[in-house]
Design a protein around this motif. Structure first.
Motif, PDB file in Angstrom:
ATOM      1  N   ARG A 105       3.548 110.114  -1.667  1.00  0.00           N
ATOM      2  CA  ARG A 105       4.935 109.751  -1.942  1.00  0.00           C
ATOM      3  C   ARG A 105       5.138 108.247  -1.777  1.00  0.00           C
ATOM      4  NH1 ARG A 105       8.781 113.496   1.562  1.00  0.00           N
ATOM      5  NH2 ARG A 105      10.302 112.137   0.507  1.00  0.00           N
ATOM      6  N   PRO A 106       5.967 107.629  -2.641  1.00  0.00           N
ATOM      7  CA  PRO A 106       6.176 106.170  -2.543  1.00  0.00           C
ATOM      8  C   PRO A 106       6.669 105.719  -1.169  1.00  0.00           C
ATOM      9  CG  PRO A 106       6.980 106.980  -4.652  1.00  0.00           C
ATOM     10  CD  PRO A 106       6.594 108.185  -3.853  1.00  0.00           C
ATOM     11  N   ALA A 107       7.576 106.485  -0.561  1.00  0.00           N
ATOM     12  CA  ALA A 107       8.068 106.094   0.755  1.00  0.00           C
ATOM     13  C   ALA A 107       6.947 106.113   1.791  1.00  0.00           C
ATOM     14  CB  ALA A 107       9.206 107.018   1.185  1.00  0.00           C
ATOM     15  N   HIS A 108       6.036 107.067   1.673  1.00  0.00           N
ATOM     16  CA  HIS A 108       4.906 107.130   2.595  1.00  0.00           C
ATOM     17  C   HIS A 108       3.943 105.973   2.367  1.00  0.00           C
ATOM     18  CE1 HIS A 108       5.478 111.766   3.292  1.00  0.00           C
ATOM     19  NE2 HIS A 108       6.551 111.050   3.545  1.00  0.00           N
ATOM     20  N   VAL A 109       3.784 105.546   1.104  1.00  0.00           N
ATOM     21  CA  VAL A 109       2.941 104.384   0.809  1.00  0.00           C
ATOM     22  C   VAL A 109       3.549 103.126   1.429  1.00  0.00           C
ATOM     23  CG1 VAL A 109       2.013 102.941  -1.032  1.00  0.00           C
ATOM     24  CG2 VAL A 109       2.008 105.413  -1.293  1.00  0.00           C
ATOM     25  N   MET A 110       4.854 102.977   1.333  1.00  0.00           N
ATOM     26  CA  MET A 110       5.505 101.824   1.944  1.00  0.00           C
ATOM     27  C   MET A 110       5.334 101.830   3.457  1.00  0.00           C
ATOM     28  SD  MET A 110       9.014 101.548  -0.295  1.00  0.00           S
ATOM     29  CE  MET A 110       9.400  99.912   0.333  1.00  0.00           C
ATOM     30  N   LEU A 111       5.487 103.005   4.057  1.00  0.00           N
ATOM     31  CA  LEU A 111       5.284 103.116   5.497  1.00  0.00           C
ATOM     32  C   LEU A 111       3.842 102.780   5.869  1.00  0.00           C
ATOM     33  CD1 LEU A 111       6.214 103.881   8.317  1.00  0.00           C
ATOM     34  CD2 LEU A 111       5.856 106.284   7.738  1.00  0.00           C
ATOM     35  N   ALA A 112       2.893 103.262   5.062  1.00  0.00           N
ATOM     36  CA  ALA A 112       1.490 102.960   5.333  1.00  0.00           C
ATOM     37  C   ALA A 112       1.224 101.457   5.245  1.00  0.00           C
ATOM     38  CB  ALA A 112       0.599 103.717   4.346  1.00  0.00           C
ATOM     39  N   TYR A 113       1.852 100.798   4.280  1.00  0.00           N
ATOM     40  CA  TYR A 113       1.655  99.351   4.144  1.00  0.00           C
ATOM     41  C   TYR A 113       2.194  98.608   5.357  1.00  0.00           C
ATOM     42  CZ  TYR A 113       2.352  94.560   2.786  1.00  0.00           C
ATOM     43  OH  TYR A 113       2.349  93.189   2.784  1.00  0.00           O
ATOM     44  N   LEU A 114       3.415  98.917   5.775  1.00  0.00           N
ATOM     45  CA  LEU A 114       4.009  98.214   6.904  1.00  0.00           C
ATOM     46  C   LEU A 114       3.225  98.452   8.192  1.00  0.00           C
ATOM     47  CD1 LEU A 114       7.765  98.917   6.109  1.00  0.00           C
ATOM     48  CD2 LEU A 114       6.576  96.723   5.916  1.00  0.00           C
ATOM     49  N   ALA A 115       2.766  99.690   8.385  1.00  0.00           N
ATOM     50  CA  ALA A 115       1.985  99.978   9.583  1.00  0.00           C
ATOM     51  C   ALA A 115       0.639  99.262   9.550  1.00  0.00           C
ATOM     52  CB  ALA A 115       1.780 101.492   9.705  1.00  0.00           C
ATOM     53  N   ALA A 116       0.005  99.238   8.393  1.00  0.00           N
ATOM     54  CA  ALA A 116      -1.315  98.610   8.290  1.00  0.00           C
ATOM     55  C   ALA A 116      -1.229  97.101   8.502  1.00  0.00           C
ATOM     56  CB  ALA A 116      -1.928  98.914   6.926  1.00  0.00           C
ATOM     57  N   THR A 117      -0.243  96.452   7.904  1.00  0.00           N
ATOM     58  CA  THR A 117      -0.130  95.004   8.066  1.00  0.00           C
ATOM     59  C   THR A 117       0.267  94.628   9.493  1.00  0.00           C
ATOM     60  OG1 THR A 117       2.138  95.173   7.171  1.00  0.00           O
ATOM     61  CG2 THR A 117       0.375  94.538   5.652  1.00  0.00           C
ATOM     62  N   ALA A 118       1.041  95.485  10.159  1.00  0.00           N
ATOM     63  CA  ALA A 118       1.385  95.204  11.558  1.00  0.00           C
ATOM     64  C   ALA A 118       0.147  95.264  12.446  1.00  0.00           C
ATOM     65  CB  ALA A 118       2.442  96.192  12.039  1.00  0.00           C
ATOM     66  N   VAL A 119      -0.729  96.243  12.189  1.00  0.00           N
ATOM     67  CA  VAL A 119      -1.957  96.353  12.976  1.00  0.00           C
ATOM     68  C   VAL A 119      -2.933  95.242  12.626  1.00  0.00           C
ATOM     69  CG1 VAL A 119      -3.964  97.810  13.426  1.00  0.00           C
ATOM     70  CG2 VAL A 119      -1.690  98.835  13.288  1.00  0.00           C
TER      71      VAL A 119
END
Length: 335
Positions: A258-272
């Motif tokens: 889902r697009p919202a899950h992709v956005m969440l994955a991006y924000l979490a990955a860049t924060a880490v």
């Protein structure tokens, strides 16, 4: 008797009479010309070192939907516009818009020289100093930008985590739990280190002076709605546009997430990945994005293809033009 006419001084035998001595010409080292070529040399080294990664990302794009890929390219360009607004929002003085945008475009190439955004920060400090801002205020503006961008990114991440709490399934991907004693020890060691640095008088004075300047500028900026809107609007728009670009690439490659899950994955990955000081985020961001997309439910192969194509569009494609612009800005003494 008439005075004797003084005789001219005898000329050296190895030099003809009437010829003046020529001074040797010392050519100055073209340092600025060398600095203009430095970004291109660094880019060439990165391309040679990561040629297989670039080729893999390029091959993934041939099988993707071109319209969604163009959307990802457009969001990447709009991201530089958002950063330009955010940078303008950190100072009261009006910065030249075209040069500001060109500086943000070139800062992406500068990030491949130094890790953790130091390259882009150095380019922006040079630009603002060239616009007439004192070095202390330029540094304070840079710190305010990092603070606003980090606050906006973490706020968006928390909002998506609240809205989609089950989006990231990290259970199977995590190693054995780390001992609480180890975590407590690391936190305590970090606290002792920070306290020791704060007790050093020169460092303490420098930090206090810097914080006073930054707080005074932040207070003045937030009294002007246009500057506050530019700062926080640009800081919010930048990570949203980056995440939207990853969503567009995922749709182009038909990733079943889902697009919202992709956005969440991006924000979490860049924060880490921000914790790992890699130039340009090469390696750390790629691995974190793949892990986050797999945690969001994507197969490993599809997640890897999506990340390679996304990084090709956002990092490798604008790298050479950004290096050329950076060299031009150095040559024209803008940075």
């Amino acid at each position: 008797m008439p005075e004797a006419i003084p005789r001219p001084a005898e000329q050296p035998l190895d030099r003809p009479v009437g010829l003046t001595e020529r001074r040797p010409l010392h050519r100055r080292l073209p340092l600025r010309q060398i600095l203009c070529l430095l970004p291109l040399l660094v880019v060439a080294g990165w391309v040679v070192q990561h040629r297989s990664l670039i080729g893999s990302g390029a091959r993934q794009m041939f099988t993707a939907n071109p319209y969604w890929l163009l959307t990802a390219v457009a969001t990447t360009g709009l991201g530089w516009v958002a950063v330009s607004f955010a940078r303008q929002g950190t100072v009261l003085e009006r910065l030249p818009a075209r040069r500001l945008f060109a500086t943000q475009f070139a800062a992406g190439a500068a990030n491949h020289l130094l890790p953790s955004g130091i390259g882009a920060g150095a380019v922006n400090i040079r630009f603002m100093t060239g616009c007439g801002l004192p070095p202390a205020r330029s540094s304070a503006a840079l710190a305010l930008y990092f603070l606003a961008e980090a606050t906006a990114r973490v706020g968006l991440l928390l909002a998506l985590l609240v809205a989609f709490p089950e989006a990231l399934r990290l259970g199977p991907l995590l190693p054995e739990p780390v001992s609480g004693t180890v975590v407590a020890g690391v936190v305590a060691a970090a606290g002792v280190l920070m306290a020791g640095v704060a007790l050093i008088r020169p460092v303490r004075r420098l930090v206090v002076t810097f914080l006073r300047t930054a707080l005074a500028d932040a207070r003045s900026l937030h009294m002007r709605p246009s500057r506050a809107l530019a700062l926080w609007g640009g800081s919010l728009a930048f990570p949203l546009l980056q995440a939207t670009g990853l969503v567009a690439v995922a749709l182009a490659l038909e990733l079943e997430v889902r697009p919202a899950h992709v956005m969440l994955a991006y924000l979490a990955a860049t924060a880490v990945a921000a914790v790992v000081p890699a130039p340009g985020g090469i390696g750390s961001v790629d691995a974190a994005l793949v892990i986050a997309l797999v945690a969001a439910g994507a197969p490993v192969e599809s997640a890897t293809s999506t990340v390679l194509a996304y990084r090709f569009i956002t990092v490798w494609l604008p790298l050479l033009p950004g290096a050329l612009v950076l060299g031009g800005l150095v040559r024209w003494k803008i940075v």
